[in-house]
Design an enzyme around this catalytic site. Structure first.
Site, PDB file in Angstrom:
ATOM      1  N   GLU A 102      -3.584   7.442  -4.911  1.00  0.00           N
ATOM      2  CA  GLU A 102      -4.088   7.050  -6.279  1.00  0.00           C
ATOM      3  C   GLU A 102      -5.400   7.350  -6.650  1.00  0.00           C
ATOM      4  OE1 GLU A 102      -3.678   2.760  -6.007  1.00  0.00           O
ATOM      5  OE2 GLU A 102      -1.737   2.819  -5.190  1.00  0.00           O
ATOM      6  N   HIS A 109      -0.638   0.555 -10.217  1.00  0.00           N
ATOM      7  CA  HIS A 109      -1.111  -0.445  -9.355  1.00  0.00           C
ATOM      8  C   HIS A 109      -1.870  -1.652 -10.046  1.00  0.00           C
ATOM      9  CE1 HIS A 109      -3.418  -1.069  -5.031  1.00  0.00           C
ATOM     10  NE2 HIS A 109      -3.065  -2.306  -5.616  1.00  0.00           N
ATOM     11  N   ARG A 158       0.595  -1.203  -0.197  1.00  0.00           N
ATOM     12  CA  ARG A 158      -0.142   0.107  -0.116  1.00  0.00           C
ATOM     13  C   ARG A 158       1.139   1.313  -0.073  1.00  0.00           C
ATOM     14  NH1 ARG A 158      -3.587  -2.244  -1.555  1.00  0.00           N
ATOM     15  NH2 ARG A 158      -5.597  -2.495  -1.122  1.00  0.00           N
TER      16      ARG A 158
HETATM   17  O1  A2R Z   1       3.261  -7.883  11.753  1.00  0.00           O
HETATM   18  P1  A2R Z   1       2.618  -9.190  11.360  1.00  0.00           P
HETATM   19  O2  A2R Z   1       3.652 -10.191  12.042  1.00  0.00           O
HETATM   20  O3  A2R Z   1       1.324  -9.646  11.743  1.00  0.00           O
HETATM   21  O4  A2R Z   1       2.857  -9.259   9.796  1.00  0.00           O
HETATM   22  C1  A2R Z   1       2.080  -8.969   9.030  1.00  0.00           C
HETATM   23  C2  A2R Z   1       2.575  -7.586   8.333  1.00  0.00           C
HETATM   24  N1  A2R Z   1       2.064  -6.727   9.089  1.00  0.00           N
HETATM   25  C3  A2R Z   1       2.713  -5.476   9.684  1.00  0.00           C
HETATM   26  N2  A2R Z   1       4.240  -5.409   9.731  1.00  0.00           N
HETATM   27  C4  A2R Z   1       4.551  -4.277  10.396  1.00  0.00           C
HETATM   28  N3  A2R Z   1       3.964  -3.369  11.072  1.00  0.00           N
HETATM   29  C5  A2R Z   1       2.630  -3.559  10.998  1.00  0.00           C
HETATM   30  N4  A2R Z   1       1.838  -2.733  11.517  1.00  0.00           N
HETATM   31  C6  A2R Z   1       1.978  -4.781  10.360  1.00  0.00           C
HETATM   32  N5  A2R Z   1       0.736  -4.982  10.107  1.00  0.00           N
HETATM   33  C7  A2R Z   1       0.874  -6.131   9.249  1.00  0.00           C
HETATM   34  O5  A2R Z   1       2.165  -7.418   7.030  1.00  0.00           O
HETATM   35  C8  A2R Z   1       2.010  -9.800   7.717  1.00  0.00           C
HETATM   36  O6  A2R Z   1       3.191 -10.521   7.617  1.00  0.00           O
HETATM   37  C9  A2R Z   1       1.847  -8.877   6.456  1.00  0.00           C
HETATM   38  C10 A2R Z   1       0.603  -8.977   5.842  1.00  0.00           C
HETATM   39  O7  A2R Z   1       0.397 -10.316   5.360  1.00  0.00           O
HETATM   40  P2  A2R Z   1      -1.010 -10.995   5.064  1.00  0.00           P
HETATM   41  O8  A2R Z   1      -2.073 -10.513   6.235  1.00  0.00           O
HETATM   42  O9  A2R Z   1      -0.890 -12.108   4.956  1.00  0.00           O
HETATM   43  O10 A2R Z   1      -1.551 -10.065   3.690  1.00  0.00           O
HETATM   44  P3  A2R Z   1      -1.298 -10.486   2.519  1.00  0.00           P
HETATM   45  O11 A2R Z   1      -2.408 -11.290   1.703  1.00  0.00           O
HETATM   46  O12 A2R Z   1       0.192 -10.724   2.096  1.00  0.00           O
HETATM   47  O13 A2R Z   1      -1.510  -8.914   1.675  1.00  0.00           O
HETATM   48  C11 A2R Z   1      -0.347  -7.899   1.924  1.00  0.00           C
HETATM   49  C12 A2R Z   1      -0.989  -6.582   1.606  1.00  0.00           C
HETATM   50  C13 A2R Z   1      -2.462  -6.085   1.543  1.00  0.00           C
HETATM   51  O14 A2R Z   1      -2.991  -5.808   2.722  1.00  0.00           O
HETATM   52  C14 A2R Z   1      -2.860  -5.394   0.480  1.00  0.00           C
HETATM   53  O15 A2R Z   1      -2.372  -3.950   1.076  1.00  0.00           O
HETATM   54  C15 A2R Z   1      -1.598  -5.729  -0.507  1.00  0.00           C
HETATM   55  O16 A2R Z   1      -0.699  -6.511   0.215  1.00  0.00           O
HETATM   56  O17 A2R Z   1      -2.225  -6.026  -1.722  1.00  0.00           O
END
Ligand code: A2R
Length: 325
Positions: free
Chosen positions: A265, A283, A236
């Protein structure tokens, strides 16, 4: 099911015909994003609406919309990222939110690796060079390389892991930053993003949007990354402080960037577009026919499953199913 007893849903943005046609055959669909007077449309049909098919950033799906839809049960979002939806507020009101995880991970990871290589080897610039007839004068200058790089993945989730898996084949060391260490992962974990940036020279961000990640990649991270630093973002746009990025790129604090996502965007800062040593994409991470159809199908299937009383297929963490408490 006839149109008269088909549940009313609204579409908040355009969906490809593949998904929209399926919705129309099962639901009474109201295209809110097309209405000249959205408030009037909501006044007229709001009480009947039980589902939302959310697509694009055309209408923010938050408390104001929920107020106008008192019988709303499910928001099916198109995309794995749902920072366009106030999922916490939805949860408070007992509304379920679904997204489209997994079906796009490989596509976005492919794009991330392509963008990384395009940025390092300057592929768009090299293409422009050839077309401008400059090859006839002299060879393109030598570029930096992936060979010597160390990669830090910001957000090692579904997509981040798919990126890491691909990069393993390139033989480069991989580390990651997130809020939590993942016990089943062999890559080095950094609880501090700045410390990771100091130890690597290449960041690939696949973190979600929202308040918690807003501008987490900013001036301090760029300084730590250093003059050979490259930043790629396919998650993002809001995760990167764009103004600080322009400054870092202009001053030579870092070397280059490859961006598929932006803060506002589809508006991209002129200062960024003026830089020839960055690669900018509109994007397109998941934007293949194959993957967009998979995403559309999952959105449709979530709505159908819900209104067949079988529950949501892919609820987001803020609105778990079965409901808690
Ligand atoms: O923080 P963790 O250990 O839950 O890891 C998640 C990480 N994450 C963060 N890292 C640092 N600071 C934060 N505040 C934070 N919040 C979340 O991002 C996790 O490893 C990763 C997100 O992974 P998933 O939930 O599996 O999402 P996915 O399917 O990989 O998609 C990621 C993003 C979407 O949210 C859209 O914005 C884009 O890719 O398409």
């Amino acid at each position: 099911m006839t149109a008269s007893n088909a549940p009313d849903i609204i579409m908040t943005g355009p969906l490809m015909a593949y998904a929209a046609d399926q919705l129309r055959s099962r639901f009474t669909v109201h295209e809110l994003w097309k209405a000249d007077d959205r408030a009037a449309m909501l006044r007229e049909i709001g009480a009947r609406v039980r589902g939302v098919a959310g697509g694009g950033a055309h209408v923010r799906i938050d408390g104001a919309l929920f107020d106008a839809l008192p019988n709303l049960q499910l928001v099916a979002n198109f995309g794995v990222g749902y920072d366009n939806v106030d999922a916490v507020e939805a949860g408070r009101r007992g509304i379920i939110v679904t997204n489209t995880p997994d079906v796009l991970s490989d596509e976005v990871a492919d794009l991330a690796v392509g963008l990384l290589l395009a940025t390092i080897r300057q592929l768009p610039q090299v293409d422009r060079y050839l077309r401008a007839g400059k090859w006839l004068e002299k060879a393109y200058p030598l570029t930096t390389s992936l060979r010597t790089r160390k990669i830090g993945i910001v957000g090692l989730g579904r997509i981040g892991k798919a990126v890491a898996h691909r990069l393993e084949a390139f033989g480069v060391p991989i580390a990651y930053h997130g809020r939590t260490r993942q016990p089943d992962v062999a890559y080095r974990f950094y609880p501090s993003l700045v410390e990771m940036a100091a130890d690597v020279d290449t960041l690939v961000s696949v973190a979600p949007g929202g308040a918690a990640t807003h501008h987490m990649i900013g001036a301090e991270v760029f300084k730590a990354l250093g003059p050979n630093g490259i930043v790629v973002n396919v998650g993002r746009g809001t995760v990167i402080d764009e103004q600080a990025l322009v400054e870092a790129l202009t001053s030579g604090t870092i070397l280059s960037a490859g961006l598929d996502v932006f803060e506002d965007e589809p508006r991209v800062p002129a200062a960024l577009m003026a830089l020839d040593h960055v690669v900018l994409l509109p994007h397109v991470g998941s934007a293949s026919v194959h993957t967009r159809e998979q995403m559309g199908q999952l959105l449709v299937d979530n709505l159908k499953s819900w209104f067949d009383d079988k529950g949501p297929l892919t609820p987001v963490v803020e609105t778990p199913w079965p409901k808690r408490g």
